[in-house]
Structures are given as C-alpha cells and as structure tokens.
Scaffold this active site. Structure first.
Site, short mmCIF file in Angstrom:
data_model
loop_
_atom_site.label_atom_id
_atom_site.label_comp_id
_atom_site.label_asym_id
_atom_site.label_seq_id
_atom_site.Cartn_x
_atom_site.Cartn_y
_atom_site.Cartn_z
N ARG A 1 13.22 -9.60 -1.64
CA ARG A 1 12.42 -8.42 -1.97
C ARG A 1 11.72 -8.61 -3.32
NH1 ARG A 1 11.24 -7.51 2.28
NH2 ARG A 1 12.43 -9.38 2.69
N GLN B 1 16.40 -12.33 9.00
CA GLN B 1 16.44 -10.96 8.50
C GLN B 1 17.05 -9.99 9.50
OE1 GLN B 1 13.11 -9.53 5.98
NE2 GLN B 1 12.10 -11.43 6.56
N ASP C 1 7.14 -5.80 16.93
CA ASP C 1 7.47 -6.12 15.54
C ASP C 1 8.99 -6.16 15.38
OD1 ASP C 1 7.15 -6.59 12.89
OD2 ASP C 1 6.73 -4.51 12.34
N GLU C 2 9.47 -6.88 14.40
CA GLU C 2 10.91 -6.95 14.09
C GLU C 2 11.74 -7.27 15.34
OE1 GLU C 2 11.76 -6.85 11.03
OE2 GLU C 2 10.64 -5.31 9.93
N LYS D 1 3.27 -11.14 7.38
CA LYS D 1 3.50 -10.75 8.75
C LYS D 1 2.64 -9.57 9.20
CE LYS D 1 6.67 -7.95 9.67
NZ LYS D 1 7.90 -7.19 9.87
N THR D 2 2.66 -8.52 8.39
CA THR D 2 1.94 -7.32 8.80
C THR D 2 0.45 -7.60 8.92
OG1 THR D 2 3.59 -6.07 7.62
CG2 THR D 2 1.67 -4.86 8.35
#
Length: 785
Positions: A633, A287, A256-257, A67-68
């Site tokens: 994670r 998430q 973002d998010e 994503k980043t």
DNA sequence: TACACATCCGTTTTT
DNA sequence: CGGATGTGTA
C-alpha cells in the site's frame, strides 16, 4: 435497452464522443492505422490486456501495476471498436466502491455511454437484477425483500426456538455462517453433503434447518445475500432457456478481483462464459485475503484449466512503490508456496528502505508513530497521505487515544456502518412497511419500538394467527386489532399503529418521500424516543436519522432508495478534511498512501494465532499475503513495528516479533533502534531524538535485570503504565483561537461522551468522563454540553 | 417494563 | 478491561 446504446452505435460517424476522437474510433473499427488516444501511455503488457478482447483471458495484475486503468481502458476499447454495446458488457466487481470507481473512470474515457452499462456492478447487484426478472423461478415474487445479516439472524433464531435448540450452545450466528458457507459453495439444501448437514445442534440439525430456513424465506418473500447468487445460479442450472438468454446478451465479461471469487460466483461465471467465451478475469493470487469468507484462490490458480485456450498476461511493472518497498514485499511473498509467481519491478531508483522498529510496549508504539506523523506533517506532508494499517480492529484504539491526546485528526475506516446502525434500521423498517406491509421482519422490528405495550406474548399470538391463516404478520395484526384476542392495552396500541400506517401509505402518494419519512418518524414517536434518551449516543442517533432523510433526497422515490440501501450498506465518507487513516489491512486493499505504518507485527497477533490454528499452512500463507497487501500500500515509506510487551485482555503478555519480520529481505530493510533504549536512538530514519529526557532503565535485550524486574511487575498485573511525560515544548500549536473552557464545565466528546473538566492547560483539557474515566483531550474535540 | 447486575467473550468483512 | 447480551428483580 435504452436509446443510449443506439447513440453509441452511431458514434464514430458523426457524433463526437467527449473523450475519444471519433475519427480514431472509426478508423480503429475499420482496422486502419490511427492510434486511439486512450491507448497512449500503456506499457506493452497493459496494452495486450486491453487489446486481447476475444477469448478467455487472465490478467495477473500485481499490486500497483495499473490494474484499474487496464480494466477501464479495456471496456472503453471494446465499446470504441464497436464490438459491443454498453448493454452487452458484464463487468463484475466485489464492492460498490470498486463498481463506482470503474463507472466514473469509464465515464471519463468515453463520456455518456456508461449510462447504458446496466450490467456493471457487484455480483450481488447484478444477481438481484436477474433474480427480480425471474423471481417466480426461485419461488419468490418480484418485490421480494433483501435481508441483511441482522434479519437473517433473527429469522434463524425463530427457527432455533421452534426446534428447542439451546441458543447458548448453538448460536444462531454460527448457523448463519454455516449456511452462508454452503451458499458460498453453491450448495442448495439438497446438495449439502450428509456429513456436513449433520453438523449443527443436537442430533445434527444443520441441513434440516438450512432447508427450513430457505422455505421460510420464500414464505416471507425474502432473499438473503447468499441467495442473490445461489438462486440465480440455480435458475441458470435448471432453466437452460434463461441461461441462454444471458449467454447471448453478455458478449464480453470482465471480472475484477478474481482471486476473491467463491465457488458459487465461479460457477455462475463459468455458465455465462459458455456463450461468447469472452471472459476476462483480473486478479492477483498474492492478494487473496478473503479465504475465511469463502474465496477460493484455487479459482485463479486453475483458470487455464477451466477455460481451455486461455491467454495469461502478467502485469509486473509497478508504478506505485519505491524499489525498497517492492523488494521487501516481494521477498516476503516469495515464501509462499501456492502461488502463480510474479516478479514485480520498477524503474524508480530513489527511496528509503523499509523501517523495522521495536518498541517496549503498545503505548510506546502508538506514541512514536504519532510523533512521526506530526513530524511529517510539519514537513508539509498531508495526513490524507498517511495510514496506519492494523491486523485487527481492536488495535485501532491505542492510536485513536493517542491521536486524541495529540490533537491529530484521524478517520477510522471500517467502523459500524451507517445502514447497520440500529436507529437507521428502525427508521428503514417503518418505511419498508409503508412501502410493502407484508415485510414481516421489518414489522416485527418496530412493532414495539418505541415501546407501546405490545409485548412478546402478543407478538407470538400474531405469529400463530399469521401462520394458521397463511397471511403476513401485518395482516394478522390488522385483523387482531379489531377482535378481542389481545389485552385491551395491546389492542389499542396496535390499532393506532395500523391506522398510522394506513394514513402514511395514503400520504405516500401525494408527498415527496423525504417529507413522508419525516412525518413517519415524527408521528410514530420514534424521534421522540431518542429525544428522551439521555445516553451520550442519543444525539448522534438523531443526527443519523437526519442524515438518513437527507440521503433519501438523492433518490427519485422510496422504492428506489430502499433497493439501493439493501445492496449498499455503506455510505461514502468525505475525504475533504486532512486526516490520518486508521484501518485494517483488509480494508486497505486497493488503496495507496505515501506513508504507511504497520504496527503490531508480533507472533500470535500477526500472523494471527487463530488463522494458524484453524487453517494451518494455508492460514499462514493467507496471513503472509495480507502482509504483502499491507506493505504494497505504501508509495514512499513503510514502517513496520512490533512491541515486546502487549496488553491483551488487560493482561500483559510478552510478545515475540512476527516471523514475517525475519522473512523480510535484509537488503531492503533497516532496523531502527528502540526509541527508548540507551544510545543510538534518533539515528533511525528521521533526524534527532525527541526523547532525550525520558529513557527506560534497560536496553533492548531480554536479559537485563531491569527487563526482568519490569517483567515481574507486569506479570503481577500492577505495573504502572509506561506513559512518558509529555514534552510541552514540542506540542504543535493548534487551535490557538479556539473557544476557551474552564474547570468544572460540563462538556461532550464524540468518542467519550459527557464529562466534567477537571483541569485546563492551554488548549489541553483533562476531563473526567462519566463513562470513559479521566482523559486528556484537545479542546477542539469537545463541545459544551 | 426498565434498570441493575451477571456473564461471556475477545480476527479479518462484503453484499 | 469493556461491550454485548442475558437474567433477575423491583
């Protein structure tokens, strides 16, 4: 706009940008064939997300799907193709850390042009920037103070007191969260639904208190965190000309998010996006774990309706985890009903299955995890690449205790934050008053710290004067230091304080701000106060003050520093030393580790009972998403565990394994036998048993006589702790050349405070701590007192 | 004002 | 149990 923008506009003609071949850029901008290097290595979906620059776009980016990278490349792409200048990009994140990371990574892609990206930041930092430009439209003056939660609560307490509200029954904290909730939903006092406005205090004062609180904020020229969004939203709604200005400015918007946005943020974005309509939101509905603080998963679920004609791109190729980890996480999250649905896949074929492990109790769980960690470390794995992710912070202690005994270095992420510590806040209050005397809350905070004989009654009188004359507390104090309204003692002290502030303010012109800070802390007697304090934390507090002064050096002046810390409550931790991370699953979002331990998967704890009680099915689904975040994670190895017995508030409770454990797809999971049961141990995941000489007299069923006996004893509350004897030979040799300590010496430990050594065995000390009682620790964790 | 004692409560957390 | 906060007493 800075000249940087113009530089950027030029690049591609002659000036080479550091990371991007100018020829490629120019060619691209002119629609030629050459491929810009930054697009290399993107998969087709990622690439589509980068190249679909115009019109609304939702990128559903599963965990570990890059994503980043997409986000940063997309911004670089927009700049490189000349579609916008850095100053025309709005890029919003939730945390400062995310903003920093994005800035760094774009910097790596396109070099210096990031400097011009003034609008890359958190919702709040962008909010302040806008609000400072139009403060008067919100009833504020541009130098307004930003209140943190503590200040907010103190202000509310004053209001509650004025209304004779019993703080016991109606805590200020609760009112604060009520108001925050309204602000999160974009509700100004006038718009709070009547039913809800009646929801606090005797006679339903909620709405009234909210309105009064907002008025008070204007009077003291301050905004709380919620206002940084809400007031900007209000300005946008009430002043179309201002809104237009920003709509024009922001040619491209990136969020973002997105699954974490609340209603206020959503409305804010939607207004701005009505300009160029180039809004790209990136997020993952699976998430979304911040519903309890106002995030609306609905925002992401509804995106296509909100932005007609929106494209949706799914990133489903996972580059992080093994197929087993991915399979376990996907199987679990599939049990949720309200989701957009994504199927993560990976090309990797290797990997261990996810391990599920039962433990007798929490101590055993901590012990076994500690051993695993030591084993992995012996095999050469880095502690930095391992993490223990818990549901709630109280679970961390068991691990800290265990690691202290073992001598395993660890870091706790999410402890009390630097700028929130009392001593730091006190010191800042002094500096704030030097910078702007009219900051009432800061002044009140330190007026009698250190104690100088100005008690509550004196402060009340000052308040009365201040209110009556419509002046700040500081001005009132200044006036009263010259009259005889106060008792002589208080008056003298006050005069001295005011004189000091005047002196410091004079100095501030001529000397560096770090030096000023030292003088202020010194002359005010604040440092001395802690030097005279003999509690175990005092030294740490003095250290924090030093660190504060040091960190001021990173800023050009006092004002810049104060603005920074108002928005960035945290200070980055150094990742230099090799340490195991202990943190909550919430805190772990966005991070990854080779090895992840997920302890405490028991009904009531995880999913947490409270979530279930308060939010029912939605609560359960949010907990499940949290589990999903936790598992994903892990890159190579995930170990989920639960204990059959757990001590909660010092009562032993019989716990059932979490329902999430049953929901894990069997094919990706291996159930390890209980480490302490007869037979079968050691075959779990990693080699031989380390517990041959200590077993418990019962198996892992619930019906053996031993179990029942033990249970009986525990419920009587006189159980002996099941801590096993420590196996000497297996201790990792550490600190062989460390300083030796002797019995009877007085030592200091950063966690347990002061104590006296009662026994020494090699590098292991038994210490009788003044406060914490007897503990065994490794000598390197201790210093001579 | 300062310290001792009592009482209450026990998620997640960013800005 | 333990910490945070508040009340009461010297």
């Amino acid at each position: 706009m800075s000249s940087k923008n113009f530089d950027l506009n030029d690049f591609g003609d002659e000036q080479p940008a550091p990371a991007i071949k100018p020829g490629g850029l120019a060619a691209r901008a002119m629609g030629q064939q050459a491929e810009p290097p930054y697009l290399k290595g993107l998969n087709p979906e990622q690439r589509a997300a980068v190249e679909n620059t115009d019109g609304p776009l939702l990128v559903l980016a599963g965990a570990g799907t890059g994503k980043t990278r997409v986000l940063t490349t997309r911004l670089a792409h927009i700049l490189a193709t000349g579609k916008a200048w850095p100053g025309q990009l709005l890029a919003v994140t939730f945390t400062n850390k995310a903003a920093r990371e994005m800035r760094d990574r774009i910097g790596a892609l396109i070099g210096g042009a990031v400097e011009g990206m003034t609008w890359l930041g958190t919702f709040h930092s962008i909010g302040v920037k806008i609000l400072r430009n139009h403060a008067e439209l919100a009833g504020l003056r541009s130098g307004f103070a930003i209140l943190d939660t503590d200040d907010q609560i103190r202000l509310l307490k004053q209001l509650l007191e004025a209304h004779d509200v019993d703080e016991k029954r109606w805590p200020a904290r609760q009112l604060a969260s009520l108001i925050d909730g309204w602000k999160n939903r974009g509700l100004t006092p006038e718009r709070v639904p009547a039913g809800e406005a009646a929801s606090f205090g005797h006679g339903g004062l909620g709405g009234k208190l909210y309105a009064e609180y907002q008025q008070r904020l204007k009077v003291v020229n301050a905004a709380d965190f919620g206002d940084l969004l809400l007031e900007v939203l209000r300005i946008f709604q009430e002043h179309p000309d201002v809104l237009k200005e920003y709509q024009r400015r922001f040619k491209y918007m990136l969020v973002d998010e997105y699954q974490d946005t609340n209603v206020a943020q959503y409305l804010w974005l939607r207004l701005l996006a009505q300009g160029h309509r180039n809004i790209c939101c990136v997020g993952d509905d699976d998430q979304s774990i911040y519903g309890w603080r106002g995030a609306e998963v609905d925002n992401i679920l509804r995106f296509e309706k909100d932005f007609p004609g929106a494209k949706v791109i799914r990133l489903e190729r996972n580059y992080r985890s093994t197929p087993q980890i991915l399979g376990a996480a996907s199987g679990l999250i599939a049990k949720n009903e309200s989701r957009l649905g994504k199927t993560l896949h990976t090309n990797r074929e290797d990997g261990e299955t996810v391990t599920v492990r039962a433990h007798w109790d929490g101590d055993e769980e901590a012990r076994v995890i500690g051993e695993d960690i030591e084993n992995f470390q012996r095999k050469g794995e880095k502690l930095n690449d391992m993490a223990i992710l818990v549901r709630a912070s109280f679970q961390m202690r068991a691990f800290e205790d265990r690691f202290i005994t073992l001598g395993v270095p660890y870091r706790v992420i999410g402890g009390p934050r630097f700028y929130e510590r009392a001593e730091v806040r006190d010191a800042l209050a002094y500096l704030k008053i030097v910078a702007s005397p009219d900051n009432d809350l800061a002044f009140e905070r330190i007026i009698n710290t250190p104690k100088r004989g100005i008690g509550d009654t004196s402060v009340k009188r000052m308040h009365a004067i201040a209110r009556a004359q419509g002046i700040s507390l500081y001005r009132a104090a200044e006036a009263m230091s010259l009259t005889d309204e106060l008792p002589a003692k208080a008056r003298t002290a006050l005069r001295k304080l005011i004189e000091s502030f005047n002196r410091w303010r004079q100095m501030a012109m001529g000397i560096p701000h770090t030096e000023l800070a030292e003088i202020v802390l010194d002359e005010s007697g604040y440092t001395e106060m802690w030097q005279n304090d003999k509690s175990p934390e005092a030294q740490g507090r003095l250290d924090n003050l030093k660190e504060l002064v040091r960190s001021m050096g990173d800023f050009e002046n006092l004002a810049g520093f104060l603005e920074h810390i108002a928005l960035v409550m945290d200070v980055e931790q150094s990742a230099e030393e090799d340490k195991v991370s202990i943190m909550t699953m919430h805190g772990a979002k966005g991070l990854e580790f080779g090895t992840v331990f997920l302890p405490g998967w028991e009904e009531g704890l995880f999913p947490s009972q409270r979530s279930l009680d308060e939010k029912g099915r939605a609560g359960l689904e949010e907990e499940r998403r949290l589990a999903y975040v936790g598992i994903t994670r892990a890159k190579r190895r995930a170990t989920i565990s639960f204990a059959q017995n757990r001590r909660v508030h010092n009562l032993w409770q019989n716990a059932l394994p979490s329902r999430f454990i049953d929901e894990l797809p069997e094919m990706h999971v291996e159930v390890a036998p209980m480490a302490t049961s007869y037979g079968g141990f050691g075959l779990g995941t990693y080699g031989k048993s380390r517990f041959d000489d200590q077993t418990k007299p019962f198996g892992n069923t619930y019906s053996t006589p031993g179990w029942q006996r033990a249970q009986q004893r525990w419920s009587d509350g006189k159980a002996t702790r099941s801590t096993p004897r420590f196996i000497e030979g297996e201790m990792v040799a550490r600190d062989t050349d460390a300083v030796k300590y002797a019995k009877g010496e007085r030592v200091f430990h950063e966690k347990f405070g002061y104590g006296v050594i009662s026994a020494v065995e090699g590098n292991k000390l038994t210490i009788d701590f003044d406060k914490a009682g007897e503990k065994r620790v490794i000598d390197s964790f201790v210093t001579r007192a």
